[in-house]
Write a protein that holds these residues in place. Structure first.
Motif, PDB file in Angstrom:
ATOM      1  N   THR A 137       0.735  -1.163   0.191  1.00  5.35           N
ATOM      2  CA  THR A 137       0.190   0.036   0.004  1.00  5.35           C
ATOM      3  C   THR A 137       0.831   1.221  -0.122  1.00  5.35           C
ATOM      4  OG1 THR A 137      -0.052   0.234   2.236  1.00  5.35           O
ATOM      5  CG2 THR A 137      -1.756  -1.229   1.244  1.00  5.35           C
ATOM      6  N   PRO A 138       0.272   2.373  -0.212  1.00  7.40           N
ATOM      7  CA  PRO A 138       1.193   3.605  -0.130  1.00  7.40           C
ATOM      8  C   PRO A 138       1.854   4.024   1.085  1.00  7.40           C
ATOM      9  CG  PRO A 138      -0.921   4.031  -1.589  1.00  7.40           C
ATOM     10  CD  PRO A 138      -0.871   2.676  -0.984  1.00  7.40           C
ATOM     11  N   GLU A 139       0.830   3.490   2.047  1.00  7.44           N
ATOM     12  CA  GLU A 139       1.478   3.547   3.544  1.00  7.44           C
ATOM     13  C   GLU A 139       2.469   2.826   4.047  1.00  7.44           C
ATOM     14  OE1 GLU A 139      -2.335   5.227   2.643  1.00  7.44           O
ATOM     15  OE2 GLU A 139      -1.906   3.212   2.504  1.00  7.44           O
ATOM     16  N   ASN A 140       2.401   1.446   3.508  1.00  7.33           N
ATOM     17  CA  ASN A 140       3.554   0.724   3.969  1.00  7.33           C
ATOM     18  C   ASN A 140       4.651   0.201   2.994  1.00  7.33           C
ATOM     19  OD1 ASN A 140       2.572  -1.594   2.165  1.00  7.33           O
ATOM     20  ND2 ASN A 140       1.943  -2.701   3.585  1.00  7.33           N
ATOM     21  N   PHE A 141       4.793   0.657   1.887  1.00 11.23           N
ATOM     22  CA  PHE A 141       5.683   0.193   0.771  1.00 11.23           C
ATOM     23  C   PHE A 141       6.897   0.369   1.195  1.00 11.23           C
ATOM     24  CE2 PHE A 141       8.106   1.176  -2.965  1.00 11.23           C
ATOM     25  CZ  PHE A 141       7.752   0.007  -3.724  1.00 11.23           C
ATOM     26  N   GLU A 142       7.345   1.671   1.845  1.00  7.84           N
ATOM     27  CA  GLU A 142       8.671   1.977   2.310  1.00  7.84           C
ATOM     28  C   GLU A 142       9.076   0.598   2.833  1.00  7.84           C
ATOM     29  OE1 GLU A 142      10.281   4.206   0.940  1.00  7.84           O
ATOM     30  OE2 GLU A 142       8.498   5.213  -0.091  1.00  7.84           O
ATOM     31  N   GLU A 143       8.419  -0.028   4.039  1.00  8.78           N
ATOM     32  CA  GLU A 143       8.790  -1.260   4.752  1.00  8.78           C
ATOM     33  C   GLU A 143       8.832  -2.462   4.089  1.00  8.78           C
ATOM     34  OE1 GLU A 143       5.789  -1.170   7.719  1.00  8.78           O
ATOM     35  OE2 GLU A 143       6.433   0.663   8.325  1.00  8.78           O
ATOM     36  N   MET A 144       8.229  -2.554   2.464  1.00 13.07           N
ATOM     37  CA  MET A 144       7.997  -3.699   1.969  1.00 13.07           C
ATOM     38  C   MET A 144       9.007  -4.009   1.077  1.00 13.07           C
ATOM     39  SD  MET A 144       5.496  -4.921   3.571  1.00 13.07           S
ATOM     40  CE  MET A 144       4.703  -6.326   2.662  1.00 13.07           C
ATOM     41  N   VAL A 145       9.432  -2.823   0.221  1.00  9.79           N
ATOM     42  CA  VAL A 145      10.419  -2.902  -0.863  1.00  9.79           C
ATOM     43  C   VAL A 145      11.621  -2.002  -0.678  1.00  9.79           C
ATOM     44  CG1 VAL A 145      10.689  -2.524  -3.321  1.00  9.79           C
ATOM     45  CG2 VAL A 145       8.508  -3.519  -2.419  1.00  9.79           C
ATOM     46  N   MET A 146      12.861  -2.340  -0.625  1.00  8.38           N
ATOM     47  CA  MET A 146      13.998  -1.604  -0.394  1.00  8.38           C
ATOM     48  C   MET A 146      15.328  -2.087  -0.965  1.00  8.38           C
ATOM     49  SD  MET A 146      13.623  -2.295   3.579  1.00  8.38           S
ATOM     50  CE  MET A 146      12.475  -3.674   3.404  1.00  8.38           C
ATOM     51  N   GLY A 147      16.071  -1.062  -1.600  1.00  8.98           N
ATOM     52  CA  GLY A 147      17.195  -1.231  -2.245  1.00  8.98           C
ATOM     53  C   GLY A 147      18.692  -0.758  -1.688  1.00  8.98           C
ATOM     54  N   GLU A 148      19.523  -1.665  -1.756  1.00 12.14           N
ATOM     55  CA  GLU A 148      20.687  -1.377  -0.916  1.00 12.14           C
ATOM     56  C   GLU A 148      21.839  -2.249  -1.773  1.00 12.14           C
ATOM     57  OE1 GLU A 148      22.794  -2.208   3.264  1.00 12.14           O
ATOM     58  OE2 GLU A 148      20.850  -2.803   2.901  1.00 12.14           O
ATOM     59  N   GLY A 149      22.954  -1.437  -2.013  1.00 11.58           N
ATOM     60  CA  GLY A 149      24.041  -2.016  -2.933  1.00 11.58           C
ATOM     61  C   GLY A 149      23.671  -2.524  -4.118  1.00 11.58           C
ATOM     62  N   ASN A 150      23.671  -3.684  -4.615  1.00  8.27           N
ATOM     63  CA  ASN A 150      23.288  -4.027  -5.620  1.00  8.27           C
ATOM     64  C   ASN A 150      22.023  -5.132  -5.722  1.00  8.27           C
ATOM     65  OD1 ASN A 150      23.571  -4.135  -8.547  1.00  8.27           O
ATOM     66  ND2 ASN A 150      24.406  -6.083  -8.628  1.00  8.27           N
ATOM     67  N   THR A 151      21.293  -4.976  -4.386  1.00  8.97           N
ATOM     68  CA  THR A 151      20.208  -5.790  -4.102  1.00  8.97           C
ATOM     69  C   THR A 151      18.938  -5.137  -4.088  1.00  8.97           C
ATOM     70  OG1 THR A 151      20.580  -5.899  -1.828  1.00  8.97           O
ATOM     71  CG2 THR A 151      21.955  -7.471  -3.118  1.00  8.97           C
ATOM     72  N   VAL A 152      17.886  -6.013  -4.324  1.00 10.07           N
ATOM     73  CA  VAL A 152      16.219  -5.379  -3.939  1.00 10.07           C
ATOM     74  C   VAL A 152      15.841  -6.363  -2.854  1.00 10.07           C
ATOM     75  CG1 VAL A 152      14.159  -4.589  -4.764  1.00 10.07           C
ATOM     76  CG2 VAL A 152      16.272  -4.096  -6.092  1.00 10.07           C
ATOM     77  N   THR A 153      15.332  -5.926  -2.010  1.00  8.84           N
ATOM     78  CA  THR A 153      14.594  -6.695  -1.104  1.00  8.84           C
ATOM     79  C   THR A 153      13.128  -6.686  -1.022  1.00  8.84           C
ATOM     80  OG1 THR A 153      16.492  -6.834   0.601  1.00  8.84           O
ATOM     81  CG2 THR A 153      14.337  -7.468   1.386  1.00  8.84           C
ATOM     82  N   VAL A 154      12.334  -7.382  -1.423  1.00  4.88           N
ATOM     83  CA  VAL A 154      10.971  -7.488  -1.444  1.00  4.88           C
ATOM     84  C   VAL A 154      10.206  -8.347  -0.460  1.00  4.88           C
ATOM     85  CG1 VAL A 154       9.102  -8.209  -3.018  1.00  4.88           C
ATOM     86  CG2 VAL A 154      10.921  -7.281  -4.058  1.00  4.88           C
ATOM     87  N   LYS A 155       9.446  -7.789   0.453  1.00  4.18           N
ATOM     88  CA  LYS A 155       8.518  -8.447   1.453  1.00  4.18           C
ATOM     89  C   LYS A 155       7.267  -8.318   0.995  1.00  4.18           C
ATOM     90  CE  LYS A 155      11.589  -7.058   5.243  1.00  4.18           C
ATOM     91  NZ  LYS A 155      11.618  -6.426   6.628  1.00  4.18           N
ATOM     92  N   TYR A 156       6.530  -9.458   1.496  1.00  9.20           N
ATOM     93  CA  TYR A 156       4.993  -9.792   1.127  1.00  9.20           C
ATOM     94  C   TYR A 156       4.204 -10.143   2.284  1.00  9.20           C
ATOM     95  CZ  TYR A 156       6.515 -14.576   0.222  1.00  9.20           C
ATOM     96  OH  TYR A 156       6.606 -15.735   0.350  1.00  9.20           O
ATOM     97  N   SER A 157       2.820  -9.767   2.122  1.00  4.39           N
ATOM     98  CA  SER A 157       2.201 -10.529   3.340  1.00  4.39           C
ATOM     99  C   SER A 157       1.142 -11.189   2.648  1.00  4.39           C
ATOM    100  CB  SER A 157       1.449  -9.357   3.853  1.00  4.39           C
ATOM    101  OG  SER A 157       0.758  -8.424   3.263  1.00  4.39           O
TER     102      SER A 157
END
Length: 529
Positions: A137-157
Motif C-alpha cells: 500500500t502507499p502507507e507501508n511500501f517503504e517497509e515492503m520494498v527496499m534497495g541496497e548496494g546491488n540488491t532489492v529486498t521485496v517483502k510480502y504479506s
C-alpha cells in the motif's frame, strides 16, 4: 546521432505509411507488421492494460524475473541474476545483473526497481491490483520494498507460494523504468505518467522511437541488450484495421506479418511465399448456469450438459482457426494446465444421465450470448444439440457491455462467455473457477463461481488455497491439475474451447515468438532470410 541510429533512420524512411506507394519488399533489416492497434489506451507500465500495450511492455522493458523468448513457459531471471527467499519472513532478496543499462545509458540500479514498484502503487491505475496482492500500500511500501548496494529486498504479506509471488513480479506492471529519465519528465506530480504514455524508459531489447495513436509504432533495436542484440534493426507495426487490407499488404510484400486475418483469408493465401502459425491463446470459452435459477440446481443437468456439445464438429467448422477444444480452466501453454478432454458429443448418454438424475424435462432456459460471430453461430449449434435432450435454450443476443453487466449482477439464467487470466499464474483462473467462500448477494467478487451463485464445496475452496500456498513447483502444478479435473466433473459450467490465433507471415520470416498471451509476444529473435 551515431552511425547505428542513422542507418535505422534511413531504413525507416524507406517504408511508407498506409496509403503511400507500395514497396516490392520490406527492407531486409526491418520487420513490418500489419496489426489493429487501436485498443491502446496507455503505454505506461503503471497503467497499460490492453493487448497491444502488453506487447510493447514485453519488448521494451525488463522485469526482475520474466518469461522470455527462448521458452515462454519458463520463468527465468531478467534484471535479477539470482534471488534468495526467506520463507519465514516472507522476504525475497534479488541481486541485480552487473552492467545493464537503460536505453538512455543510465545504469539499472536498485533505486530504479524500488521507484518502479512504488509509482505503480501510488498511481493506482488499472493493473496496480496485481502488485497490491502482495500486501503493498502507499502507507507501508517503504517497509515492503527496499534497495541496497546491488540488491532489492521485496517483502510480502499473505500465505502465497513462491511461484505465485514470482509470477506477480513477472507481470506487466512490474516492468522496471528509468527513474532519472521518468522524473526528468514529471509534470505536476504525475510520476511521469503523461510522458510515459508517449515514450518508453526501459532496458529491453527494443526502444520505442515513435508512437502515433491508431497509426504507427516504430521500435529500434537495443544493440547492447544483455541477452544479445536483436536479429533485426527495427520493428514497425502499422495500424491496419481492415483484415482485407492486411491480406493485400502481405501479398504485395509491403508487410512481413499480418496479425488479424480471418480464417477465410488465411485459407485464401497463396501456398508459395507465405506461411501461417497457429497459436493457442489464453482465453477459455464456457457456458455456465446461474444457480439462483432453481431449475438449474440439479448436478445431473450439469453432467449431462457436458455431453451435449459437439466440441470436435464446432472446432473443425465454425471455429476453425479461432478456437480449439479445451475443457479445463487453465489454458494450455502455461505450466499446470490440464490438457485432457474427457467429454465428447454423446446425446444418448446425456439423456440417460438426465433420466437417472430425475431432471424434469423439457426445460426452457434463457441463454445470453454476444450478438456477433462466431458466438451467435456457436450458440445456435448448441441450442440445436441441447434440444435433442429436452433442454431448450432461448437465445438472448446482446452487446458485450450489456451481457457483462447482467452477468455481474447475477441476473442471467445461462450464459456463454470467455475468460482470460490477469497474469501468468494458475491461481488467476483457479480463484475464478474453483473458489467462492461467500456466496451471498452482498459479497460481490469478480469470479465466475460467485456470478453463477455456485457455493463451491469447502474442500475445493481449501484445495484452491492450498495450491496458492504450496512451495514446491511440481507439486503445486499437480494440485492445479487435480483441481481442474474436479471442476470438470462437478461445476455448473462447462469449458469448451481455448482461443487460437493464426498469424500469417512471409516465408522469409523466422523465429517469431508468440506465446499464449499478449505478454508473450517477442520480436528479439526474429530474422529475415
Amino acid at each position: 546521432m551515431n552511425t547505428f541510429t542513422r542507418s535505422i533512420a534511413a531504413a525507416l524512411l524507406a517504408v511508407p505509411l498506409l496509403g503511400s506507394a507500395a514497396l516490392a519488399d520490406t527492407p531486409p533489416n526491418v520487420l513490418v507488421v500489419a496489426q489493429n492497434i487501436d485498443d491502446i489506451v496507455a503505454i505506461d507500465p503503471a497503467q497499460a492494460y490492453e493487448f497491444t500495450s502488453s506487447e510493447i511492455m514485453t519488448n521494451t522493458y525488463d522485469r526482475l524475473v520474466q518469461y522470455d523468448a527462448e521458452d515462454t513457459t519458463e520463468l527465468v531471471g531478467g534484471l535479477a541474476e539470482s534471488w534468495e527467499m526467506d520463507a519465514d519472513a516472507k522476504t525475497l532478496t534479488f541481486t541485480l545483473r552487473d552492467g545493464v543499462s537503460f536505453h538512455s545509458g543510465n545504469p539499472v540500479r536498485p533505486e530504479d526497481v524500488v521507484f518502479s514498484f512504488k509509482r505503480v502503487i501510488e498511481l493506482n491505475k488499472n493493473p496496480a491490483f496485481i502488485l497490491a496482492q502482495l500486501g503493498w500500500t502507499p502507507e507501508n511500501f517503504e517497509e515492503m520494498v527496499m534497495g541496497e548496494g546491488n540488491t532489492v529486498t521485496v517483502k510480502y504479506s499473505g500465505d502465497f507460494s513462491p511461484a505465485f509471488v514470482m509470477n506477480v513480479l513477472a507481470a506487466r506492471p512490474a516492468s522496471i523504468v528509468d527513474r532519472e529519465l521518468v522524473m526528468a519528465n514529471e509534470v505536476d506530480g504525475d510520476w511521469g505518467n503523461a510522458w510515459l504514455n508517449q515514450n518508453t524508459a526501459g532496458s529491453g531489447a527494443f526502444k520505442l522511437d515513435m508512437y502515433r495513436p491508431s497509426e504507427l509504432l516504430r521500435f529500434s533495436a537495443n544493440p547492447d541488450y544483455y541477452k544479445g542484440a536483436p536479429g533485426l534493426e527495427s520493428i514497425i507495426i502499422r495500424h491496419v484495421a481492415e483484415a482485407a487490407t492486411q491480406q493485400l499488404l502481405l501479398q504485395q510484400g509491403d508487410v512481413d506479418i499480418a496479425r488479424n486475418l480471418t480464417p477465410e483469408q488465411i485459407a485464401g493465401l497463396p501456398e508459395d511465399g507465405f506461411k501461417v502459425a497457429t497459436l493457442p491463446q489464453a482465453t477459455v470459452h464456457f457456458i455456465s448456469y446461474n444457480l439462483k435459477t432453481p431449475e438449474l440446481n440439479n448436478p445431473a443437468l450439469w453432467e449431462a450438459s457436458r455431453y451435449l456439445i459437439d466440441y470436435d464438429g464446432l472446432a473443425d467448422t465454425l471455429l476453425k482457426g479461432q478456437m480449439e477444444k479445451h475443457q479445463a480452466f487453465w489454458p494450455k501453454g502455461f505450466p499446470g494446465a490440464l490438457e485432457e478432454t474427457p467429454y465428447s458429443y454423446d446425446p444418448e448418454r446425456a439423456k440417460q444421465i438426465l433420466a437417472d438424475g430425475g431432471v424434469e424435462l423439457p426445460i426452457t432456459v434463457e441463454m445470453d450470448v454476444f450478438n456477433f460471430a462466431p458466438f451467435t453461430d456457436v450458440a445456435q449449434s448448441i441450442q440445436a444439440s441441447f434440444a435433442e435432450a429436452g433442454i431448450n435454450f432461448e437465445l438472448q443476443p446482446g452487446t458485450t457491455a450489456g451481457i457483462i453487466t447482467k452477468y455481474r449482477a447475477r441476473e442471467h439464467e445461462a450464459i456463454m462467455l470467455y475468460w482470460g487470466p490477469d497474469f501468468n499464474d494458475p491461481h488467476s483462473n483457479a480463484k475464478a473457477f474453483a473458489y467462492n467462500a461467500d456466496n451471498s448477494d452482498e459479497a460481490y467478487i469478480s469470479t465466475t463461481t460467485w456470478r453463477n451463485a455456485w457455493a463451491v464445496p469447502e474442500e475445493m475452496n481449501k484445495a484452491t488455497l492450498a495450491a496458492l500456498t504450496e512451495a514446491d513447483p511440481e507439486k503445486r502444478n499437480q494440485m492445479y491439475i487435480d483441481l481442474q479435473r474436479e471442476v470438470q466433473k462437478t461445476a455448473p459450467f462447462f469449458i469448451m474451447f481455448q482461443g487460437t490465433l493464426q498469424v500469417a507471415m512471409a516465408e522469409s520470416v523466422e523465429n517469431y515468438v508468440h506465446g499464449a498471451s499478449s505478454d508473450l509476444v517477442f520480436y528479439r529473435l526474429v530474422e529475415k532470410e
